[in-house]
Design an enzyme around this catalytic site. Structure first.
Site, PDB file in Angstrom:
ATOM      1  N   HIS A   1      23.996  88.878 101.972  1.00 55.01           N
ATOM      2  CA  HIS A   1      25.312  88.945 101.311  1.00 55.01           C
ATOM      3  C   HIS A   1      26.039  90.232 101.711  1.00 55.01           C
ATOM      4  O   HIS A   1      27.243  90.237 101.945  1.00 55.01           O
ATOM      5  CB  HIS A   1      25.162  88.973  99.787  1.00 55.01           C
ATOM      6  CG  HIS A   1      24.563  87.729  99.193  1.00 55.01           C
ATOM      7  ND1 HIS A   1      23.319  87.702  98.622  1.00 55.01           N
ATOM      8  CD2 HIS A   1      25.070  86.482  99.065  1.00 55.01           C
ATOM      9  CE1 HIS A   1      23.076  86.487  98.159  1.00 55.01           C
ATOM     10  NE2 HIS A   1      24.111  85.724  98.415  1.00 55.01           N
TER      11      HIS A   1
ATOM     12  N   GLN B   1      27.601  72.693  90.948  1.00 51.86           N
ATOM     13  CA  GLN B   1      26.966  72.382  92.235  1.00 51.86           C
ATOM     14  C   GLN B   1      25.447  72.207  92.106  1.00 51.86           C
ATOM     15  O   GLN B   1      24.762  72.039  93.100  1.00 51.86           O
ATOM     16  CB  GLN B   1      27.325  73.434  93.296  1.00 51.86           C
ATOM     17  CG  GLN B   1      26.737  74.809  93.080  1.00 51.86           C
ATOM     18  CD  GLN B   1      27.317  75.828  94.065  1.00 51.86           C
ATOM     19  OE1 GLN B   1      28.455  76.276  93.918  1.00 51.86           O
ATOM     20  NE2 GLN B   1      26.553  76.201  95.074  1.00 51.86           N
TER      21      GLN B   1
HETATM   22  O1  PAF Z   1      26.943  79.755  99.016  1.00 50.29           O
HETATM   23  C1  PAF Z   1      27.032  80.026  97.804  1.00 50.29           C
HETATM   24  O2  PAF Z   1      26.488  81.001  97.304  1.00 50.29           O
HETATM   25  C2  PAF Z   1      27.826  79.092  96.901  1.00 50.29           C
HETATM   26  O3  PAF Z   1      27.678  77.758  97.294  1.00 50.29           O
HETATM   27  C3  PAF Z   1      29.305  79.467  96.796  1.00 50.29           C
HETATM   28  C4  PAF Z   1      30.010  79.363  98.129  1.00 50.29           C
HETATM   29  C5  PAF Z   1      29.427  80.889  96.261  1.00 50.29           C
HETATM   30  C6  PAF Z   1      30.011  78.535  95.815  1.00 50.29           C
HETATM   31  O4  PAF Z   1      29.457  78.598  94.549  1.00 50.29           O
END
Ligand code: PAF
Length: 283
Positions: free
Chosen positions: A37, A61
């Site tokens: 990240h 999600q």
């Molecule tokens: O890749 C991720 O961490 C997630 O899918 C995102 C893009 C932050 C969306 O919640």
């Protein structure tokens, strides 16, 4: 670093920055930040005047039997790490800030291609949740550029398709996968690996690299390459969700005429489901 949790306050702050002619790069995350990240934030710093990072574990999600509740939440450590790399704005909304009417009745955004394959096939509704939250975040942050790691290669393609189809004036940049010293792709879920599994985890990358070598042989049989890879992973203790060789832009199963390939794999090793991939160029 400025920290916002209110969408409207961040929105007006960004409008002001834009009035001053500032460009904005955005790194959306679900937190539990690791070096992968932070490298996205470093890349974002090169692309715009202001970098905004969001931390939101997006419930829409996750499937009903997935790890939403146990997903690691480490906001304090994440905030320190972002300060250290010089991120300028952190957005940490709550579920209620994002889905005030309740997530069940919230409007959603769906990309009608690319989403039914690979992770989309084994996680129904996952990409609808991703495109919905990314759309909401884009509307709040109004970025000129947004960075997505290519570990989630399918997500990167789906977001690119969404931005193109909905004519959003945002440049999507895919960043290379950050890896642990043993080759394992960095992921917030790696923390769930037991000590022995951490050692075994390097095989996922090794098997992908072996498949790459085999694909470079003009006499290859793609199905044979896939079968062998699945067997090798199973022998090493992985429960394979999928191991596919696809055309890299469409994610359709690769044929011998395709040159731009993606080897994409998802497999459980103990508790976590690990994913990884490799872009392969033939010729
Ligand atoms: O890749 C991720 O961490 C997630 O899918 C995102 C893009 C932050 C969306 O919640």
């Amino acid at each position: 670093m400025k920290i916002f949790s209110s969408p409207t306050e961040l929105q007006s702050h960004i409008v002001n920055l834009k009035k001053q002619g500032k460009s904005v790069a955005f790194v959306p995350t679900m937190g539990n930040l690791h070096q992968g990240h932070l490298s996205l934030v470093e890349l974002a710093k090169q692309k715009a005047d202001i970098v905004v990072c969001s931390i939101f574990v997006n419930p829409t999600q996750f499937g009903p039997n997935e790890d939403f509740d146990s997903y690691p939440r480490t906001l304090e450590q994440d905030t320190k790490k972002l300060e250290q790399v010089g991120n300028q704005i952190l957005f940490t909304p709550t579920n209620n800030d994002i889905y005030p009417q309740g997530k069940e009745v919230h409007s959603s955004v769906e990309v009608n291609r690319l989403t039914d394959k690979l992770c989309g096939a084994s996680r129904p509704g996952h990409f609808r949740g991703v495109t919905t939250i990314v759309n909401i975040l884009f509307n709040i942050v109004q970025p000129d550029v947004a960075i997505f790691g290519k570990k989630d290669y399918q997500q990167y393609l789906v977001i690119r398709a969404m931005v193109k189809d909905l004519m959003m004036p945002i440049k999507i940049i895919g960043a290379e996968i950050a890896r642990e010293p043993n080759g394992l792709a960095m992921s917030s879920r790696n923390g769930f690996l037991a000590e022995q599994e951490k050692k075994q985890s390097s095989y996922l990358r090794e098997v992908i690299l072996l498949s790459q070598k085999q694909l470079e042989d003009p006499k290859k049989d793609i199905n044979e390459v896939k079968l062998q890879a699945c067997k090798l992973l199973q022998n090493k203790g992985f429960k394979v969700d999928y191991f596919e060789i696809v055309e890299r832009n469409t994610l359709e199963l690769a044929t011998s005429n395709d040159n731009e390939l993606l080897i994409a794999a998802a497999a459980w090793l103990g508790k976590p489901r690990l994913i990884d991939n490799l872009e392969v160029n033939l010729n």
